[in-house]
Design a protein around this motif. Structure first.
Motif, short mmCIF file in Angstrom:
data_model
loop_
_atom_site.label_atom_id
_atom_site.label_comp_id
_atom_site.label_asym_id
_atom_site.label_seq_id
_atom_site.Cartn_x
_atom_site.Cartn_y
_atom_site.Cartn_z
N LEU A 20 0.54 -1.51 -0.05
CA LEU A 20 0.00 -0.23 0.08
C LEU A 20 0.83 1.41 0.21
O LEU A 20 0.18 2.24 -0.44
N ARG A 21 2.42 1.34 0.73
CA ARG A 21 3.08 2.60 0.26
C ARG A 21 3.09 2.84 -0.87
O ARG A 21 3.09 4.16 -1.44
N HIS A 22 3.82 1.65 -1.46
CA HIS A 22 3.92 1.32 -2.93
C HIS A 22 2.75 2.11 -4.19
O HIS A 22 2.85 3.14 -5.21
N TYR A 23 1.47 1.61 -3.91
CA TYR A 23 0.33 2.22 -4.06
C TYR A 23 0.11 3.49 -3.52
O TYR A 23 -0.80 3.84 -5.13
N ARG A 24 0.05 3.77 -2.86
CA ARG A 24 0.20 5.46 -2.92
C ARG A 24 1.06 6.47 -3.14
O ARG A 24 0.61 8.00 -3.41
N ALA A 25 2.56 5.65 -3.63
CA ALA A 25 3.29 6.85 -4.41
C ALA A 25 2.39 7.31 -5.23
O ALA A 25 1.96 7.07 -6.08
N PRO A 26 3.28 8.18 -6.01
CA PRO A 26 2.92 9.79 -7.17
C PRO A 26 3.05 8.40 -8.00
O PRO A 26 2.27 8.36 -9.29
#
Length: 112
Positions: A20-26
């Motif tokens: 999810l951290r990657h998913y929320r990245a720009p």
């Protein structure tokens, strides 16, 4: 729920948090595997979390993971007890920012 099951659930949750951290990245950087399927840093980070967690929680049984080096057929054809992992199932949906992806971890025992 057994202690091992609780540990595996915790491992999957940690992998999901990383995804999810990657998913929320720009931006989501995408590379290609040998078979031309997509691969992201989220796939690799989740895989590393799961492999490390299973090594601590359930050492002994081998792990077959979509994002790890593939065991040769001769080494895996008779396996009856192993972990089967797809750390980010639905990478294409993940890349397109559709909420249709999962963390998959299964224990195969006796071929089931």
């Amino acid at each position: 729920m057994s202690d091992l099951c609780r540990e595996v659930v915790d491992i999957c949750l940690r992998a999901g948090e990383a995804i999810l951290r990657h998913y929320r990245a720009p931006e989501i950087a995408v590379s290609r595997k040998e078979d031309q399927s997509p691969l992201t840093a989220a796939d690799l980070e989740a895989n590393a979390i799961i492999l490390a967690g299973l090594a601590r929680a359930a050492s002994g049984a081998p792990v077959i993971s979509e994002e790890s080096e593939r065991l040769p057929w001769e080494a895996r054809k008779d396996l009856r007890d192993f972990w089967l992992v797809d750390p980010l199932d639905g990478t294409k949906e993940f890349i397109q920012r559709r909420d249709e992806f999962t963390v998959n971890v299964a224990r195969v025992r006796g071929g089931e």
